[in-house]
Scaffold this motif. Structure first.
Motif, short mmCIF file in Angstrom:
data_model
loop_
_atom_site.label_atom_id
_atom_site.label_comp_id
_atom_site.label_asym_id
_atom_site.label_seq_id
_atom_site.Cartn_x
_atom_site.Cartn_y
_atom_site.Cartn_z
N PRO A 98 7.62 -2.68 -23.86
CA PRO A 98 6.25 -2.90 -23.41
C PRO A 98 6.07 -3.06 -22.40
O PRO A 98 4.82 -2.47 -21.84
N LEU A 99 6.29 -3.43 -20.59
CA LEU A 99 6.22 -3.18 -19.89
C LEU A 99 5.97 -1.44 -19.57
O LEU A 99 5.15 -0.83 -18.52
N TYR A 100 7.34 -0.94 -20.03
CA TYR A 100 6.98 0.35 -20.22
C TYR A 100 5.33 1.13 -19.77
O TYR A 100 4.52 1.63 -19.37
N LEU A 101 4.82 0.52 -21.75
CA LEU A 101 3.63 0.52 -21.76
C LEU A 101 2.36 0.05 -21.08
O LEU A 101 1.82 0.83 -20.95
N LEU A 102 2.75 -1.00 -20.58
CA LEU A 102 1.93 -1.91 -19.71
C LEU A 102 1.46 -0.76 -18.49
O LEU A 102 -0.12 -0.59 -17.67
N LEU A 103 2.21 -0.15 -17.90
CA LEU A 103 2.36 0.98 -16.58
C LEU A 103 0.93 2.32 -17.12
O LEU A 103 1.12 1.99 -16.24
N VAL A 104 2.23 2.26 -18.27
CA VAL A 104 0.82 3.04 -18.77
C VAL A 104 -0.62 3.40 -18.40
O VAL A 104 -1.50 4.22 -18.32
N ARG A 105 -0.42 1.96 -18.84
CA ARG A 105 -2.28 2.00 -19.21
C ARG A 105 -2.83 1.00 -18.01
O ARG A 105 -4.02 1.84 -18.10
N LEU A 106 -1.52 0.75 -16.70
CA LEU A 106 -2.01 0.27 -15.62
C LEU A 106 -2.89 2.19 -14.77
O LEU A 106 -3.90 1.95 -14.18
N PHE A 107 -1.98 2.51 -14.99
CA PHE A 107 -1.92 4.41 -15.11
C PHE A 107 -2.78 5.01 -15.30
O PHE A 107 -4.01 5.94 -15.25
N GLY A 108 -3.65 4.55 -16.48
CA GLY A 108 -5.49 4.79 -17.42
C GLY A 108 -6.22 4.36 -16.14
O GLY A 108 -6.98 4.81 -17.61
N ASP A 109 -6.02 3.51 -15.95
CA ASP A 109 -7.77 2.63 -15.52
C ASP A 109 -7.37 3.35 -13.41
O ASP A 109 -6.36 2.95 -12.98
N GLU A 110 -8.98 3.43 -13.53
CA GLU A 110 -9.58 4.66 -12.47
C GLU A 110 -9.26 2.83 -11.34
O GLU A 110 -8.13 3.08 -10.04
N PHE A 111 -8.94 1.63 -11.34
CA PHE A 111 -9.50 0.43 -10.48
C PHE A 111 -7.54 0.83 -10.14
O PHE A 111 -7.29 0.42 -9.00
N PHE A 112 -6.69 0.09 -10.91
CA PHE A 112 -5.31 -0.12 -10.92
C PHE A 112 -4.55 1.02 -10.65
O PHE A 112 -3.81 1.00 -9.60
N ARG A 113 -5.14 2.62 -10.76
CA ARG A 113 -4.41 4.04 -10.59
C ARG A 113 -4.38 4.20 -8.98
O ARG A 113 -3.32 4.81 -8.12
N ARG A 114 -6.15 3.80 -8.61
CA ARG A 114 -5.78 4.04 -7.00
C ARG A 114 -4.62 3.57 -6.23
O ARG A 114 -4.11 3.82 -5.10
N ARG A 115 -4.75 2.08 -6.90
CA ARG A 115 -3.57 0.66 -6.51
C ARG A 115 -1.90 1.51 -6.25
O ARG A 115 -1.85 1.40 -5.62
N LEU A 116 -2.03 1.23 -7.29
CA LEU A 116 -0.87 1.60 -8.22
C LEU A 116 -0.16 2.92 -7.09
O LEU A 116 1.24 2.88 -7.30
N VAL A 117 -0.75 3.81 -6.85
CA VAL A 117 0.06 4.90 -6.14
C VAL A 117 0.30 4.67 -4.30
O VAL A 117 1.22 4.96 -3.68
N VAL A 118 -0.84 4.51 -3.96
CA VAL A 118 -0.52 3.41 -2.93
C VAL A 118 0.31 2.63 -2.57
O VAL A 118 1.66 2.83 -1.90
N LEU A 119 0.85 1.90 -3.60
CA LEU A 119 1.37 0.67 -3.22
C LEU A 119 3.38 1.64 -4.07
O LEU A 119 4.03 0.90 -2.90
N VAL A 120 3.13 2.10 -4.55
CA VAL A 120 4.38 2.35 -5.19
C VAL A 120 5.11 4.23 -3.75
O VAL A 120 5.56 4.12 -3.55
N SER A 121 3.47 4.31 -2.85
CA SER A 121 3.96 5.88 -1.83
C SER A 121 4.60 4.97 -1.16
O SER A 121 5.40 5.37 -0.36
N MET A 122 4.07 3.55 -0.72
CA MET A 122 4.65 2.85 0.04
C MET A 122 6.06 1.70 -0.28
O MET A 122 6.92 1.98 0.96
N LEU A 123 6.21 1.52 -0.75
CA LEU A 123 7.60 1.04 -1.48
C LEU A 123 8.72 2.40 -1.14
O LEU A 123 9.71 2.19 -1.02
N PHE A 124 7.96 3.40 -2.16
CA PHE A 124 9.10 4.37 -1.25
C PHE A 124 9.43 4.96 -0.21
O PHE A 124 10.75 5.13 -0.23
N GLY A 125 8.42 4.47 0.79
CA GLY A 125 8.70 5.23 1.90
C GLY A 125 9.13 4.25 2.73
O GLY A 125 10.42 4.44 3.98
N VAL A 126 9.16 2.60 2.65
CA VAL A 126 9.33 1.77 3.29
C VAL A 126 11.03 1.21 2.28
O VAL A 126 12.42 2.00 3.35
#
Length: 236
Positions: free
Chosen positions: A111-139
């Motif tokens: 269910p955590l994976y399915l929640l992640l799918v829904r978060l990436f399907g929402d414009e508000f959360f997707r834009r922020r998740l992309v930035v957050l995960v990209s920062m976490l990758f770099g760090v």
């Protein structure tokens, strides 16, 4: 101020509060809950399960009111296959208690994976998740590279000069306490910036080049043969 404006402001604050909780949970799971202590410390495991239960409970409330937030995924056959394989191995396990525990973790992860799918399907959360995960990758990549270089510097000081440094010095692996796990996290986090910013344009090619180089450097430094094999299969 109209009632519609008040409602919109309240909804906006609610979304921002939800995002703050998601961002905190993501950082916690990547560096603490999914790290060595988060796996082997029973107290941290309990804290992680409570955090997951709270998150999934909040999602269930939202999904009951808004059908758009109900779970959907094209990966259902794979999910069912994984759960089935885990269940079969648990039934025939020589240590059923341990196997049952890990089956339970898998049931929570679905269910955590399915929640992640829904978060990436929402414009508000997707834009922020992309930035957050990209920062976490770099760090994460930068921290691992810095850790290994620090180990190499100690090695050169010990031998009294520059020599070919050893891979995975001191078995360094950040909070994961394992070089292979550190490589795995870097490779998984890299998927988001590569997909979001990589393209056939000059800028996209630069982004993809930087991401691939970071993964390659971390992979080499980790000395993880299983990681090399996995990356080779992924490339194919």
């Amino acid at each position: 101020m109209s009632s519609a404006t008040v409602t919109a402001d309240t909804a906006g604050r609610g979304w921002m509060l939800a995002w703050a909780g998601i961002a905190f949970g993501a950082v916690y799971l990547i560096y603490i809950g999914g790290g060595w202590w988060g796996i082997y410390s029973p107290y941290l495991r309990i804290a992680t399960m409570l955090l997951a239960a709270t998150t999934l409970g909040a999602w269930a409330v939202v999904a009951s009111r808004d059908p758009a937030w109900r779970p959907r995924s094209v990966m259902w056959p794979s999910i069912v296959a994984v759960l089935g394989a885990m269940a079969i191995s648990t039934v025939f396990s020589r240590v059923p208690r341990v196997s049952l525990e890990y089956l339970g973790y898998t049931v929570v992860l679905v269910p955590l994976y399915l929640l992640l799918v829904r978060l990436f399907g929402d414009e508000f959360f997707r834009r922020r998740l992309v930035v957050l995960v990209s920062m976490l990758f770099g760090v994460t990549a930068a921290l691992y590279i810095a850790t290994v270089i620090g180990g190499w510097i100690e090695w050169w000081q010990f031998v009294g000069g520059f020599t070919v440094p050893p891979l995975r010095p001191g078995f360094g692996g950040l909070t994961y306490n394992n070089p292979s796990a550190a490589l795995t996290m870097v490779a998984l986090l890299a998927v988001v910036p590569a997909a979001a910013f990589g393209s056939a344009s000059r800028r996209g090619v630069v982004v993809l080049t930087v991401v691939v180089l970071a993964i390659g450097i971390v992979a080499l430094m980790s000395g993880s043969r299983s990681g090399w094999f996995a990356l080779a299969l992924t490339a194919v």
